[in-house]
Design an enzyme around this catalytic site. Sequence first.
Site, short mmCIF file in Angstrom:
data_model
loop_
_atom_site.label_atom_id
_atom_site.label_comp_id
_atom_site.label_asym_id
_atom_site.label_seq_id
_atom_site.Cartn_x
_atom_site.Cartn_y
_atom_site.Cartn_z
N SER A 12 0.81 -1.22 0.00
CA SER A 12 0.00 0.00 0.00
C SER A 12 0.84 1.28 0.00
O SER A 12 1.61 1.51 -0.92
CB SER A 12 -0.93 -0.07 1.21
N ASP B 205 -3.55 6.21 -2.85
CA ASP B 205 -2.35 5.66 -2.22
C ASP B 205 -1.76 4.59 -3.16
O ASP B 205 -2.24 4.40 -4.29
CB ASP B 205 -2.64 5.10 -0.82
N ASP C 192 -1.80 1.41 -3.53
CA ASP C 192 -2.58 0.29 -4.09
C ASP C 192 -4.01 0.71 -4.42
O ASP C 192 -4.87 -0.15 -4.66
CB ASP C 192 -2.54 -0.95 -3.19
N ASP D 95 -6.58 2.03 -2.72
CA ASP D 95 -7.79 1.81 -1.91
C ASP D 95 -8.06 3.00 -0.98
O ASP D 95 -8.92 2.92 -0.11
CB ASP D 95 -7.75 0.49 -1.14
N GLU E 135 -12.60 6.16 6.97
CA GLU E 135 -11.59 6.62 7.89
C GLU E 135 -11.17 8.01 7.40
O GLU E 135 -11.22 8.28 6.19
CB GLU E 135 -10.37 5.69 7.88
N ARG F 251 -2.76 5.50 20.73
CA ARG F 251 -2.96 4.08 20.44
C ARG F 251 -1.68 3.50 19.82
O ARG F 251 -0.95 4.22 19.12
CB ARG F 251 -4.15 3.85 19.49
N SER G 263 0.36 1.75 17.13
CA SER G 263 0.11 1.54 15.69
C SER G 263 0.02 0.05 15.39
O SER G 263 0.68 -0.76 16.03
CB SER G 263 1.27 2.16 14.91
N GLY G 264 -0.79 -0.29 14.41
CA GLY G 264 -0.88 -1.68 13.97
C GLY G 264 0.08 -1.96 12.82
O GLY G 264 0.23 -3.11 12.40
C1 16G Z 1 -3.97 -0.18 7.75
C2 16G Z 1 -5.46 -0.24 7.57
C3 16G Z 1 -6.07 1.15 7.65
C4 16G Z 1 -5.66 1.84 8.91
C5 16G Z 1 -4.17 1.81 9.08
C6 16G Z 1 -3.79 2.27 10.46
C7 16G Z 1 -6.74 -1.73 6.14
C8 16G Z 1 -6.95 -2.22 4.76
N1 16G Z 1 -5.80 -0.82 6.29
O1 16G Z 1 -3.36 0.48 6.66
O2 16G Z 1 -7.45 1.02 7.59
O3 16G Z 1 -6.09 3.17 8.91
O4 16G Z 1 -3.69 0.48 8.95
O5 16G Z 1 -2.42 2.18 10.64
O6 16G Z 1 -7.39 -2.12 7.08
P1 16G Z 1 -1.80 2.31 12.07
O7 16G Z 1 -2.34 1.19 12.92
O8 16G Z 1 -0.34 2.24 11.84
O9 16G Z 1 -2.22 3.65 12.61
MG MG Z 2 -3.83 1.10 0.55
#
Ligand code: 16G
Ligand code: MG
Length: 550
Positions: free
Chosen positions: A64, A276, A278, A280, A370, A497, A499-500
């Site tokens: 992405s 972005d 990819d 989406d 978002e 939070r 980050s994921g």
């Molecule tokens: C990923 C998620 C996006 C989210 C972002 C948060 C999908 C397809 N993509 O790119 O929705 O806004 O993570 O990133 O679910 P972060 O956890 O680093 O803030």
């Molecule tokens: Mg993307």
Amino acid sequence: MDLDAVTKQSALHAKPDGLTLQYGTAGFRTKAEHLDHVMFRMGLLAVLRSKQTKSTIGVMVTASHNPEEDNGVKLVDPLGEMLAPSWEDHATCLANAEEQDLPRVLVDIGEKAAVNLHQDAFVVIGRDTRPSSEKLSQSVIDGVTVLGGQFHDYGLLTTPQLHYMVYCRNTSGQYGKATIEGYYQKLSAAFVELTKQASCSGDDQRTLKVDCANGIGALKLREMKHYFSQGLSVQLFNDGTKGKLNHLCGADFVKSHQKPPQGIEMKSHERCCSFDGDADRIVYYYHDADGQFHLVDGDKIAALISSFLKEPLLEIGDSLSLGVVQTAYANGSSTRYLEEVMKVPVYCTKTGVKHLHHKAQEFDIGVYFEANGHGTVLFSKAAEMKIKQLAKELEEDKKRKAAKMLENVIDLFNQATGDAISDMLVIEAILALKGLTVQQWDALYTDLPNRQLKVKVADRQVISTTDAERQAVKPPGLQEAINELVKKYRLSRAFVRPSGTEDIVRVYAEADSQENADSLAYEVSLAVFQLAGGIGERPQPVNITRNLEL
Ligand code: 16G
Ligand code: MG
């Protein structure tokens, strides 16, 4: 399963020692050079998932908005949704298994998920334009083949296009044709049909500048624009012919830096948008007469779309429920506008498309976005049937027109997932139908000034949150500290939070002025640094950071 063959093939895609990865909100994502074994194993997993669901499964190779050197992989479930959570755990186990344990872990997953190994498997594969993607998708194919799965390699696709292909194939073509032409035709036909009712506006109003982040969106939009050339003229920038993917451009850059991408010429009041890497995600923006930059983000897209939908829904006189889903990042002004002016119910979920998507499914019509530009509108099957029936049956001209309009909107949204191309066409159609300029759209409400910062900590999992990430429950004292800081400013709000997708903690703050939002974000960052085990340099006040950047 021919486990000997798996072991043999796997040796050609060996896992580097000591590497552990997690299937997160965006699948697996890291430096491309560490991903060969993950790709092979996701090929294996896709076969098991396909056998278990008796459906076609998708595998998308992309990272992405990450830098060009990174890559990643996501599995797409039968109806175009994100992979089910229990299978995310299987994916993590499989990716992290040591070579010698791989056969046992595969058998385990097969047993735990009650996979009928005699069932056929079919996997479709897509990839973005990264230099590493072609080879990595070949590794996925190796994984699929060694477990006896059939596959179709679509080659270069946007992520939403792969979701579309999966959805089409699992609904026996009822949704659309599972080809790239099928995708172009379906969306363009709905766009052309919808904009037919727009009164003619000047040419300049029908021109849109698109920053494609030097990614796959450029290739696909270039092919597609001939299908809707009469309704809209798009000019592509950052089309990948010179610049680097996502470098100083793309939706993520524009949203997080709140400035235009490089490589696009913007005249005042011209409507521009960025995808972005990819395709989406989408955000819009423009320069006003004073050269000031204005971002029109996912929140404003949700506001535009939901206010547009309200009218025909009222007209057809059917009580279909409409709800908007946001995350904690949604600007406070957008939530207030939706609830108080538009009078639509608004819900907040955790960050990540799958959470918003899930909540949006509770409504007949669920609008979810978002702030960063990921989003779509979901119509329940029942709502879709009802609208299609009304479009045929309604006697009264005005009502039938409204139902027809909604029918086109349904066809124009990629119902499998959020899609920058499809969102762009919906937005362009609405602006044309309503005769709105980008400034008029932007003026629906005024964003509260806000700031996002990152803090490095030793272990970001020491922070845990509740209330859709708006409150920190751990470490002790952090939420109390944030509450005290927030009290110092007007119209303020802040949350933190983990980050994921990156090894950092994210901080968000908004307040009545940019200075106050900056200063609140800085103070909250300091609290995180002190109470959650910050490492490296202490956070600096925002204006200092900004000066350093320049
Ligand atoms: C990923 C998620 C996006 C989210 C972002 C948060 C999908 C397809 N993509 O790119 O929705 O806004 O993570 O990133 O679910 P972060 O956890 O680093 O803030
Ligand atoms: Mg993307």
